[in-house]
Write a protein that holds these residues in place. Structure first.
Motif, PDB file in Angstrom:
ATOM      1  N   GLU A   1       0.819  -1.208   0.000  1.00 18.58           N
ATOM      2  CA  GLU A   1       0.000   0.000   0.000  1.00 18.58           C
ATOM      3  C   GLU A   1       0.857   1.265   0.000  1.00 18.58           C
ATOM      4  O   GLU A   1       0.479   2.281  -0.596  1.00 18.58           O
ATOM      5  N   ALA A   2       2.005   1.196   0.651  1.00 20.28           N
ATOM      6  CA  ALA A   2       2.907   2.350   0.658  1.00 20.28           C
ATOM      7  C   ALA A   2       3.416   2.649  -0.748  1.00 20.28           C
ATOM      8  O   ALA A   2       3.569   3.820  -1.137  1.00 20.28           O
ATOM      9  N   VAL A   3       3.656   1.603  -1.524  1.00 21.73           N
ATOM     10  CA  VAL A   3       4.110   1.804  -2.906  1.00 21.73           C
ATOM     11  C   VAL A   3       2.957   2.294  -3.775  1.00 21.73           C
ATOM     12  O   VAL A   3       3.116   3.225  -4.575  1.00 21.73           O
ATOM     13  N   VAL A   4       1.779   1.670  -3.619  1.00 23.33           N
ATOM     14  CA  VAL A   4       0.626   2.061  -4.428  1.00 23.33           C
ATOM     15  C   VAL A   4       0.258   3.522  -4.177  1.00 23.33           C
ATOM     16  O   VAL A   4      -0.120   4.259  -5.098  1.00 23.33           O
ATOM     17  N   ALA A   5       0.365   3.960  -2.925  1.00 26.55           N
ATOM     18  CA  ALA A   5      -0.020   5.328  -2.581  1.00 26.55           C
ATOM     19  C   ALA A   5       0.836   6.366  -3.299  1.00 26.55           C
ATOM     20  O   ALA A   5       0.369   7.486  -3.577  1.00 26.55           O
ATOM     21  N   THR A   6       2.075   6.004  -3.599  1.00 28.13           N
ATOM     22  CA  THR A   6       2.977   6.957  -4.272  1.00 28.13           C
ATOM     23  C   THR A   6       3.290   6.534  -5.709  1.00 28.13           C
ATOM     24  O   THR A   6       4.233   7.039  -6.313  1.00 28.13           O
ATOM     25  N   TYR A   7       2.489   5.612  -6.223  1.00 29.63           N
ATOM     26  CA  TYR A   7       2.752   5.048  -7.548  1.00 29.63           C
ATOM     27  C   TYR A   7       2.352   6.045  -8.630  1.00 29.63           C
ATOM     28  O   TYR A   7       1.211   6.497  -8.687  1.00 29.63           O
ATOM     29  N   ASP A   8       3.290   6.384  -9.486  1.00 26.97           N
ATOM     30  CA  ASP A   8       3.038   7.289 -10.606  1.00 26.97           C
ATOM     31  C   ASP A   8       3.096   6.470 -11.884  1.00 26.97           C
ATOM     32  O   ASP A   8       4.183   6.242 -12.448  1.00 26.97           O
ATOM     33  N   PRO A   9       1.943   5.997 -12.366  1.00 24.13           N
ATOM     34  CA  PRO A   9       1.953   5.083 -13.521  1.00 24.13           C
ATOM     35  C   PRO A   9       2.416   5.780 -14.786  1.00 24.13           C
ATOM     36  O   PRO A   9       2.306   6.999 -14.918  1.00 24.13           O
ATOM     37  N   PRO A  10       2.960   5.008 -15.739  1.00 24.16           N
ATOM     38  CA  PRO A  10       3.413   5.587 -17.006  1.00 24.16           C
ATOM     39  C   PRO A  10       2.235   6.073 -17.835  1.00 24.16           C
ATOM     40  O   PRO A  10       1.082   5.750 -17.544  1.00 24.16           O
ATOM     41  N   GLY A  11       2.524   6.819 -18.861  1.00 29.15           N
ATOM     42  CA  GLY A  11       1.475   7.349 -19.713  1.00 29.15           C
ATOM     43  C   GLY A  11       0.792   6.266 -20.523  1.00 29.15           C
ATOM     44  O   GLY A  11       1.193   5.106 -20.545  1.00 29.15           O
ATOM     45  N   ILE A  12      -0.220   6.691 -21.244  1.00 32.94           N
ATOM     46  CA  ILE A  12      -1.038   5.735 -21.995  1.00 32.94           C
ATOM     47  C   ILE A  12      -0.331   5.251 -23.257  1.00 32.94           C
ATOM     48  O   ILE A  12      -0.826   4.364 -23.944  1.00 32.94           O
ATOM     49  N   ARG A  13       0.831   5.810 -23.554  1.00 37.35           N
ATOM     50  CA  ARG A  13       1.535   5.429 -24.779  1.00 37.35           C
ATOM     51  C   ARG A  13       2.381   4.173 -24.607  1.00 37.35           C
ATOM     52  O   ARG A  13       3.030   3.742 -25.552  1.00 37.35           O
ATOM     53  N   ARG A  14       2.413   3.617 -23.429  1.00 33.90           N
ATOM     54  CA  ARG A  14       3.210   2.393 -23.249  1.00 33.90           C
ATOM     55  C   ARG A  14       2.601   1.266 -24.074  1.00 33.90           C
ATOM     56  O   ARG A  14       1.402   1.270 -24.383  1.00 33.90           O
ATOM     57  N   ALA A  15       3.410   0.290 -24.401  1.00 33.62           N
ATOM     58  CA  ALA A  15       2.948  -0.836 -25.218  1.00 33.62           C
ATOM     59  C   ALA A  15       1.821  -1.583 -24.513  1.00 33.62           C
ATOM     60  O   ALA A  15       1.909  -1.889 -23.330  1.00 33.62           O
ATOM     61  N   GLY A  16       0.775  -1.865 -25.251  1.00 32.69           N
ATOM     62  CA  GLY A  16      -0.390  -2.481 -24.630  1.00 32.69           C
ATOM     63  C   GLY A  16      -0.188  -3.909 -24.208  1.00 32.69           C
ATOM     64  O   GLY A  16      -0.995  -4.457 -23.469  1.00 32.69           O
ATOM     65  N   ASP A  17       0.868  -4.554 -24.712  1.00 38.48           N
ATOM     66  CA  ASP A  17       1.090  -5.954 -24.369  1.00 38.48           C
ATOM     67  C   ASP A  17       2.242  -6.128 -23.393  1.00 38.48           C
ATOM     68  O   ASP A  17       2.804  -7.224 -23.270  1.00 38.48           O
ATOM     69  N   SER A  18       2.624  -5.071 -22.690  1.00 38.67           N
ATOM     70  CA  SER A  18       3.741  -5.164 -21.760  1.00 38.67           C
ATOM     71  C   SER A  18       3.287  -4.824 -20.352  1.00 38.67           C
ATOM     72  O   SER A  18       2.266  -4.164 -20.152  1.00 38.67           O
ATOM     73  N   LEU A  19       4.073  -5.267 -19.369  1.00 37.70           N
ATOM     74  CA  LEU A  19       3.819  -4.958 -17.974  1.00 37.70           C
ATOM     75  C   LEU A  19       4.798  -3.891 -17.508  1.00 37.70           C
ATOM     76  O   LEU A  19       5.946  -3.843 -17.966  1.00 37.70           O
ATOM     77  N   VAL A  20       4.347  -3.056 -16.603  1.00 38.28           N
ATOM     78  CA  VAL A  20       5.172  -1.944 -16.144  1.00 38.28           C
ATOM     79  C   VAL A  20       6.451  -2.442 -15.480  1.00 38.28           C
ATOM     80  O   VAL A  20       7.539  -1.917 -15.694  1.00 38.28           O
ATOM     81  N   PHE A  21       6.306  -3.497 -14.657  1.00 38.33           N
ATOM     82  CA  PHE A  21       7.443  -3.981 -13.877  1.00 38.33           C
ATOM     83  C   PHE A  21       8.010  -5.277 -14.451  1.00 38.33           C
ATOM     84  O   PHE A  21       8.464  -6.147 -13.713  1.00 38.33           O
ATOM     85  N   GLY A  22       7.967  -5.388 -15.764  1.00 41.50           N
ATOM     86  CA  GLY A  22       8.500  -6.588 -16.404  1.00 41.50           C
ATOM     87  C   GLY A  22       9.957  -6.834 -16.087  1.00 41.50           C
ATOM     88  O   GLY A  22      10.402  -7.985 -16.015  1.00 41.50           O
ATOM     89  N   HIS A  23      10.713  -5.756 -15.857  1.00 40.91           N
ATOM     90  CA  HIS A  23      12.143  -5.918 -15.550  1.00 40.91           C
ATOM     91  C   HIS A  23      12.353  -6.564 -14.178  1.00 40.91           C
ATOM     92  O   HIS A  23      13.414  -7.134 -13.913  1.00 40.91           O
ATOM     93  N   LEU A  24      11.334  -6.476 -13.281  1.00 42.35           N
ATOM     94  CA  LEU A  24      11.441  -7.140 -11.983  1.00 42.35           C
ATOM     95  C   LEU A  24      10.992  -8.596 -12.059  1.00 42.35           C
ATOM     96  O   LEU A  24      11.492  -9.441 -11.314  1.00 42.35           O
ATOM     97  N   TYR A  25      10.038  -8.879 -12.941  1.00 42.91           N
ATOM     98  CA  TYR A  25       9.581 -10.265 -13.085  1.00 42.91           C
ATOM     99  C   TYR A  25      10.573 -11.118 -13.864  1.00 42.91           C
ATOM    100  O   TYR A  25      10.755 -12.298 -13.585  1.00 42.91           O
ATOM    101  N   ALA A  26      11.195 -10.503 -14.869  1.00 37.69           N
ATOM    102  CA  ALA A  26      12.010 -11.274 -15.815  1.00 37.69           C
ATOM    103  C   ALA A  26      13.080 -12.139 -15.149  1.00 37.69           C
ATOM    104  O   ALA A  26      13.188 -13.333 -15.462  1.00 37.69           O
ATOM    105  N   PRO A  27      13.906 -11.610 -14.230  1.00 35.43           N
ATOM    106  CA  PRO A  27      14.944 -12.465 -13.625  1.00 35.43           C
ATOM    107  C   PRO A  27      14.365 -13.672 -12.891  1.00 35.43           C
ATOM    108  O   PRO A  27      14.892 -14.774 -12.967  1.00 35.43           O
ATOM    109  N   VAL A  28      13.244 -13.440 -12.200  1.00 41.24           N
ATOM    110  CA  VAL A  28      12.625 -14.537 -11.444  1.00 41.24           C
ATOM    111  C   VAL A  28      12.028 -15.562 -12.385  1.00 41.24           C
ATOM    112  O   VAL A  28      12.222 -16.776 -12.231  1.00 41.24           O
ATOM    113  N   LEU A  29      11.295 -15.101 -13.397  1.00 40.29           N
ATOM    114  CA  LEU A  29      10.627 -16.022 -14.310  1.00 40.29           C
ATOM    115  C   LEU A  29      11.626 -16.781 -15.164  1.00 40.29           C
ATOM    116  O   LEU A  29      11.420 -17.947 -15.488  1.00 40.29           O
ATOM    117  N   GLU A  30      12.726 -16.151 -15.519  1.00 41.01           N
ATOM    118  CA  GLU A  30      13.770 -16.858 -16.277  1.00 41.01           C
ATOM    119  C   GLU A  30      14.399 -17.956 -15.434  1.00 41.01           C
ATOM    120  O   GLU A  30      14.678 -19.053 -15.919  1.00 41.01           O
TER     121      GLU A  30
END
Length: 270
Positions: free
Chosen positions: A42-71
């Motif tokens: 909740e502390a992160v969500v409260a200060t979360y500044d999401p990217p603009g609407i121009r981001r790729a529709g098929d990507s996740l914002v925090f993909g760089h955090l998931y990628a090492p774990v999922l790999e």
């Protein structure tokens, strides 16, 4: 990054919890940790500044955090992933799930897969309740994607994780029964093996009390499981033989009722 800083702080609490648990004879509950996890999220969500609407529709914002774990989960054993990276990915997934951005169907699918693949390493790390949270989120996202097979797969994994998270050992052991018999309702055809085991046990018991050909006894046991025999059909049994048939008929009625109920649920998604 805020997520990584909160993950570092939360990892310290998790490490302390795991070290204390090793010295306990009874498994400690993870609920206080999950409450702390919620506060960090909740502390992160409260200060979360999401990217603009121009981001790729098929990507996740925090993909760089998931990628090492999922790999890592795809190439090596779950134990090779550090707890810090696991918790950072889980916090990131929660922020993405609960954040203000509306996810597309593709993004929901990607996030569901990330949650599901976080489950096994969390269990291996000794955090089954955290894994249950991940599987619960994955199941809800798969439901939005109308992927019933994936939803059932996560539902079964969720039930297994919740059993492992039980503080009492007898509850963890007792929870194995519905898992082995029917996969907590998600694998109804497992019950056919349970039915076969019941028939073998009752056949052996009746053979010890019967004065008649084996073929007749086999026929009676098979028929009695679905349709109780009458008094005239059990005349060639010694003392206790009819009681065995009574127990078999009641157990057969209960088992088959549960089996068909689970089967109908699976076929028609009630």
């Amino acid at each position: 990054m805020r997520i990584e800083r909160h993950a570092d702080a939360y990892t310290d609490s998790v490490t302390e919890f795991l070290e204390q648990e090793h010295g306990l004879r009874r498994r400690a509950t993870e609920q206080p940790l999950l409450d702390l996890f919620t506060r960090h999220t909740e502390a992160v969500v409260a200060t979360y500044d999401p990217p603009g609407i121009r981001r790729a529709g098929d990507s996740l914002v925090f993909g760089h955090l998931y990628a090492p774990v999922l790999e890592h989960t795809a190439t090596v054993t779950p134990q090779a992933i550090t707890v810090n990276k696991l918790l950072a990915a889980l916090i990131a997934a929660e922020v993405e799930f609960r954040g203000p951005l509306r996810l597309s169907r593709t993004q929901n699918r990607l996030l569901a897969e990330a949650y599901e693949r976080l489950g096994p390493p969390l269990v291996q790390a000794g955090l089954p309740a955290h894994a249950a949270l991940a599987y619960r989120r994955a199941a809800s996202l798969y439901r939005l994607d109308e992927d019933t097979d994936a939803e059932d797969r996560c539902g079964l994994a969720l039930a297994q994780a919740k059993r492992r998270a039980q503080p009492a050992r007898w509850k963890r052991v007792g929870g194995l029964v519905p898992d082995l018999v029917c996969g907590y309702g998600y694998r109804p055809f497992r019950m056919l093996w349970f039915v076969a085991l019941q028939l073998v046990v009752f056949l052996g018991a009746v053979l010890l009390r019967a004065d008649q050909p084996i073929a007749v006894t086999v026929f009676q046991v098979l028929m009695n499981y679905l349709n109780p025999l009458g008094v005239g059909d059990t005349l060639n049994l010694r003392v206790g033989g009819r009681a065995i048939f009574v127990v078999e008929s009641y157990l057969g009625a209960v088992t088959m009722s549960v089996f068909f109920a689970l089967l109908v649920r699976r076929w028609f998604r009630l």
